[in-house]
Design an enzyme around this catalytic site. Structure first.
Site, mmCIF file in Angstrom:
data_model
loop_
_atom_site.group_PDB
_atom_site.id
_atom_site.type_symbol
_atom_site.label_atom_id
_atom_site.label_comp_id
_atom_site.label_asym_id
_atom_site.label_seq_id
_atom_site.Cartn_x
_atom_site.Cartn_y
_atom_site.Cartn_z
ATOM 1 C CE1 TYR A 1 -2.702 0.093 6.904
ATOM 2 C CE2 TYR A 1 -0.995 1.881 6.987
ATOM 3 C CZ TYR A 1 -1.229 0.729 6.731
ATOM 4 O OH TYR A 1 0.337 -0.187 6.105
ATOM 5 C CE LYS B 1 0.808 1.811 3.392
ATOM 6 N NZ LYS B 1 1.341 2.764 4.175
HETATM 7 P P1 NAD Z 1 11.707 1.178 2.839
HETATM 8 O O1 NAD Z 1 12.418 2.841 2.672
HETATM 9 O O2 NAD Z 1 12.675 0.806 4.460
HETATM 10 O O3 NAD Z 1 12.575 0.141 1.996
HETATM 11 C C1 NAD Z 1 12.503 0.442 0.740
HETATM 12 C C2 NAD Z 1 13.439 -0.269 -0.068
HETATM 13 O O4 NAD Z 1 13.130 0.284 -2.118
HETATM 14 C C3 NAD Z 1 15.047 -0.868 -0.205
HETATM 15 O O5 NAD Z 1 15.296 -1.773 0.049
HETATM 16 C C4 NAD Z 1 15.748 0.682 -0.915
HETATM 17 O O6 NAD Z 1 16.862 -0.022 -1.805
HETATM 18 C C5 NAD Z 1 14.721 -0.062 -2.361
HETATM 19 N N1 NAD Z 1 14.191 1.216 -3.468
HETATM 20 C C6 NAD Z 1 14.968 1.270 -4.341
HETATM 21 N N2 NAD Z 1 15.236 2.078 -4.499
HETATM 22 C C7 NAD Z 1 14.456 3.044 -4.383
HETATM 23 C C8 NAD Z 1 15.312 4.443 -4.662
HETATM 24 N N3 NAD Z 1 14.953 5.387 -5.619
HETATM 25 N N4 NAD Z 1 14.448 5.497 -3.187
HETATM 26 C C9 NAD Z 1 14.538 4.629 -2.175
HETATM 27 N N5 NAD Z 1 14.680 3.267 -2.174
HETATM 28 C C10 NAD Z 1 14.696 2.983 -2.951
HETATM 29 O O7 NAD Z 1 10.435 1.524 2.614
HETATM 30 P P2 NAD Z 1 9.675 0.591 3.012
HETATM 31 O O8 NAD Z 1 9.560 0.662 4.924
HETATM 32 O O9 NAD Z 1 10.196 -1.069 3.765
HETATM 33 O O10 NAD Z 1 8.049 0.763 2.357
HETATM 34 C C11 NAD Z 1 8.586 0.193 1.479
HETATM 35 C C12 NAD Z 1 6.486 -0.381 0.813
HETATM 36 O O11 NAD Z 1 5.794 -1.187 1.992
HETATM 37 C C13 NAD Z 1 5.694 1.331 0.498
HETATM 38 O O12 NAD Z 1 5.089 1.073 -0.596
HETATM 39 C C14 NAD Z 1 5.097 1.487 1.689
HETATM 40 O O13 NAD Z 1 4.249 2.278 1.562
HETATM 41 C C15 NAD Z 1 4.809 -0.081 2.343
HETATM 42 N N6 NAD Z 1 4.916 -0.158 3.108
HETATM 43 C C16 NAD Z 1 3.718 -0.951 3.979
HETATM 44 C C17 NAD Z 1 3.700 -1.455 5.351
HETATM 45 C C18 NAD Z 1 2.370 -1.780 6.091
HETATM 46 O O14 NAD Z 1 2.679 -2.143 7.018
HETATM 47 N N7 NAD Z 1 1.691 -3.038 4.693
HETATM 48 C C19 NAD Z 1 4.698 -1.043 6.531
HETATM 49 C C20 NAD Z 1 5.779 -0.367 5.838
HETATM 50 C C21 NAD Z 1 5.587 -0.027 4.763
#
Ligand code: NAD
Length: 376
Positions: free
Chosen positions: A221, A135
């Site tokens: 949410y 999401k």
């Molecule tokens: P994060 O920043 O911790 O991780 C992002 C990942 O994408 C990293 O591994 C990074 O290396 C990679 N990436 C690739 N290209 C990138 C770029 N150009 N810029 C930045 N990062 C890049 O993020 P996250 O918290 O893991 O979130 C990722 C996704 O998951 C998002 O869409 C977020 O909304 C979703 N999410 C959902 C929940 C949930 O409860 N359902 C919780 C957290 C995150």
């Protein structure tokens, strides 16, 4: 039976082995039907994959961590050692499409910054893999349409990472609504916000990568809560945006409030922010009220009602329940509790909220019918 209907049957749990003999199968379907556990490839090994999804995949009954896709070579060995992932199941963003040839991967789970969801979901579908998209589903309705179309075309299943639909407290709320335990809901209040003000360089604050601020991140949410807390899609919305830290939140929204009206006369208010900690659903009907607080973190959630009851369930990892639900949908034909249409519907509402703000709080009509409402 033609190939399309056959695959549909496989998706519905029609796994007759006689029928399978000698039958040409669509990409990626060859092994799915006989597998006890479906193989998941995590795309993007950031915070959510590292601390929630991978650990949850150690507990799932119907799926397992089979592969990783990362743009950071240093992570390859760390993950391979920790989770026993074979070399041939490690991909990067460039050679990702090669997964089409890898039968140990049934599901691709896209966990990248929001603006990258559409590209990787579409590529996953083209590779013949079922898709879970985090999401918000994408950064526009157009992109949601493209993902849905690609999955339909490839005849693969699509789900959004809305973990709460598999979570017992949220299911209990849905039961209250369905059975009108507290009467028909007349007012719903939903807040989803957290402090995100310590790292100005994070992608969530860059519109190009996030598509928007608090609304895209946590606002979905609150929108979800307003819908499953009433059992209805809103018929119109008006919204306001403000910022107490414009110096910090330069490119994306900090705080948004929006009011929904529903066709039966019910109404509600949502608030989302990157500059406050709040996580709550409150709904009231003619016969009483119910509340979840917290309502959408990783749990355990907490709930109470006007009857004086505390809502109490044993805690399990929400992501474990979510991924097992999707695997069961593929293997056994159980309902898809968070289908692509649900993610698209929420993006329609997100776009309407941004439009209302742009037009000075104008009421924007929504014509959603029952889109994305899964009654289970
Ligand atoms: P994060 O920043 O911790 O991780 C992002 C990942 O994408 C990293 O591994 C990074 O290396 C990679 N990436 C690739 N290209 C990138 C770029 N150009 N810029 C930045 N990062 C890049 O993020 P996250 O918290 O893991 O979130 C990722 C996704 O998951 C998002 O869409 C977020 O909304 C979703 N999410 C959902 C929940 C949930 O409860 N359902 C919780 C957290 C995150």
């Amino acid at each position: 039976m033609d190939r399309r209907n056959f695959n549909k049957k496989v998706g519905q749990g029609f796994l007759g082995t006689t029928l399978l003999a000698g039958m040409p199968l669509a990409c990626g379907m060859e092994n799915t039907q006989n597998k006890k556990k479906l193989g998941i490839a995590l795309v993007g090994l950031g915070t959510y994959s590292t601390y929630e999804l991978a650990p949850s995949l150690q507990e799932t009954e119907h799926c397992q961590l089979a592969a990783i896709v990362t743009g950071t070579p240093e992570k390859e060995k760390i993950w391979a050692d920790k989770y026993g992932i074979p070399k041939e199941n490690i991909y990067n963003y460039e050679n990702f499409d090669e997964i089409a040839k890898n039968d140990s991967i049934d599901i691709v789970y896209v966990v990248l910054p929001n603006s990258m969801h559409a590209d990787f979901c579409i590529r996953a579908a083209k590779a013949g893999k079922h898709v879970i998209c985090e999401k918000p589903m994408a950064i526009s309705v157009l992109e949601c349409n493209a993902i849905i179309e690609a999955c339909n075309k490839a005849n693969v299943k699509l789900s959004v990472g809305y973990r709460l639909h598999s979570e017992p407290y949220t299911k209990e709320i849905k039961r209250f609504v369905k059975e009108k335990t507290f009467g028909e809901v007349q007012y719903i209040s939903a807040d989803a916000a957290y402090f995100s003000n310590t790292n100005p360089n994070q992608w969530r604050l860059k519109r190009k990568l996030s598509g928007g601020g608090a609304l895209m991140n946590m606002g979905v949410y609150a929108i979800q809560s307003a819908i499953y807390g009433t059992g209805m899609n809103p018929s119109n919305v008006r919204a306001q945006e403000f910022s107490t830290r414009p110096d910090y939140f330069k490119d994306t929204d900090e705080t948004i409030t929006a009011q929904f009206e529903f066709s039966n006369g019910a109404f509600g208010n949502i608030m989302t922010s990157h500059n406050a900690n709040i996580n709550r659903l409150f709904a009231t009907g003619k016969k009483g009220w119910f509340e979840l607080n917290p309502a959408n973190n990783y749990g355990p959630l907490k709930g109470r009602t006007s009857k004086g009851d505390e809502i109490k369930f044993e805690h399990e990892r929400q992501q474990k329940l979510q991924m097992d639900d999707f695997a069961k949908h593929i293997l056994m034909g159980t309902p898809n509790v968070a289908p692509g249409e649900m993610g698209k519907r929420d993006m329609i509402i997100v776009e309407a909220i941004y439009q209302s703000i742009k037009e000075g709080g104008k009421t924007i009509p929504l014509d959603l019918g029952n889109m994305g409402i899964v009654s289970k």
